[in-house]
Design a protein around this motif. Sequence first.
Motif, PDB file in Angstrom:
ATOM      1  N   SER A  84       0.479   5.659  -0.723  1.00  0.00           N
ATOM      2  CA  SER A  84      -0.324   6.863  -0.959  1.00  0.00           C
ATOM      3  C   SER A  84      -1.780   6.698  -0.539  1.00  0.00           C
ATOM      4  O   SER A  84      -2.698   7.081  -1.262  1.00  0.00           O
ATOM      5  CB  SER A  84      -0.267   7.266  -2.438  1.00  0.00           C
ATOM      6  N   THR A  85      -2.017   6.072   0.577  1.00  0.00           N
ATOM      7  CA  THR A  85      -3.374   5.972   1.106  1.00  0.00           C
ATOM      8  C   THR A  85      -3.334   6.166   2.620  1.00  0.00           C
ATOM      9  O   THR A  85      -2.347   5.803   3.262  1.00  0.00           O
ATOM     10  CB  THR A  85      -4.021   4.616   0.752  1.00  0.00           C
ATOM     11  N   ASN A  86      -4.395   6.728   3.134  1.00  0.00           N
ATOM     12  CA  ASN A  86      -4.414   6.906   4.586  1.00  0.00           C
ATOM     13  C   ASN A  86      -5.248   5.784   5.214  1.00  0.00           C
ATOM     14  O   ASN A  86      -5.952   5.044   4.520  1.00  0.00           O
ATOM     15  CB  ASN A  86      -4.924   8.300   4.988  1.00  0.00           C
ATOM     16  N   ASP A  98      -9.178   5.825   4.462  1.00  0.00           N
ATOM     17  CA  ASP A  98      -9.553   5.381   3.112  1.00  0.00           C
ATOM     18  C   ASP A  98      -9.399   3.864   2.980  1.00  0.00           C
ATOM     19  O   ASP A  98     -10.221   3.188   2.371  1.00  0.00           O
ATOM     20  CB  ASP A  98      -8.704   6.088   2.056  1.00  0.00           C
ATOM     21  N   PHE A  99      -8.328   3.352   3.557  1.00  0.00           N
ATOM     22  CA  PHE A  99      -8.083   1.913   3.513  1.00  0.00           C
ATOM     23  C   PHE A  99      -9.205   1.157   4.231  1.00  0.00           C
ATOM     24  O   PHE A  99      -9.749   0.177   3.732  1.00  0.00           O
ATOM     25  CB  PHE A  99      -6.727   1.609   4.145  1.00  0.00           C
ATOM     26  N   LEU A 112       0.840  -1.195   0.000  1.00  0.00           N
ATOM     27  CA  LEU A 112       0.000   0.000   0.000  1.00  0.00           C
ATOM     28  C   LEU A 112       0.877   1.248   0.000  1.00  0.00           C
ATOM     29  O   LEU A 112       1.796   1.375   0.798  1.00  0.00           O
ATOM     30  CB  LEU A 112      -0.907   0.023   1.232  1.00  0.00           C
ATOM     31  N   GLU A 161     -12.440   1.149   2.166  1.00  0.00           N
ATOM     32  CA  GLU A 161     -12.379   0.193   1.047  1.00  0.00           C
ATOM     33  C   GLU A 161     -12.626  -1.231   1.535  1.00  0.00           C
ATOM     34  O   GLU A 161     -13.345  -2.008   0.909  1.00  0.00           O
ATOM     35  CB  GLU A 161     -11.025   0.275   0.330  1.00  0.00           C
TER      36      GLU A 161
END
Length: 98
Positions: free
Chosen positions: A10-12, A15-16, A8, A19
């Motif tokens: 560029s995701t916080n 957001d993870f 992973l 999803e």
Amino acid sequence: MVKEILQLESTNANDFKNEIVKDITLALKGYATNLQNPDNETLLTREETAKLLSVSLVTLWDWTKKDIIPAYRIGNKVRYKKSEVFKSLNQKNQFGQL
């Protein structure tokens, strides 16, 4: 054995999490739809049904003959709908009914 690696970038965390929740919700909705869909009914053989009920094939035949458990003839084979087997048991779930 194949190992899959998920990387992973560029995701916080929020957001993870969203999803994952979205994918799990979709999977559960699909599972619930399959449970409610009578077209996706599981058919059991005589042997599977007898094993499920822990009875002999003779007892299963007797219950079928007495219309306690509904059966379906497909060609020369007899099949039982799993949901109807459980439904029949629930209807006869009083001591001495079978």
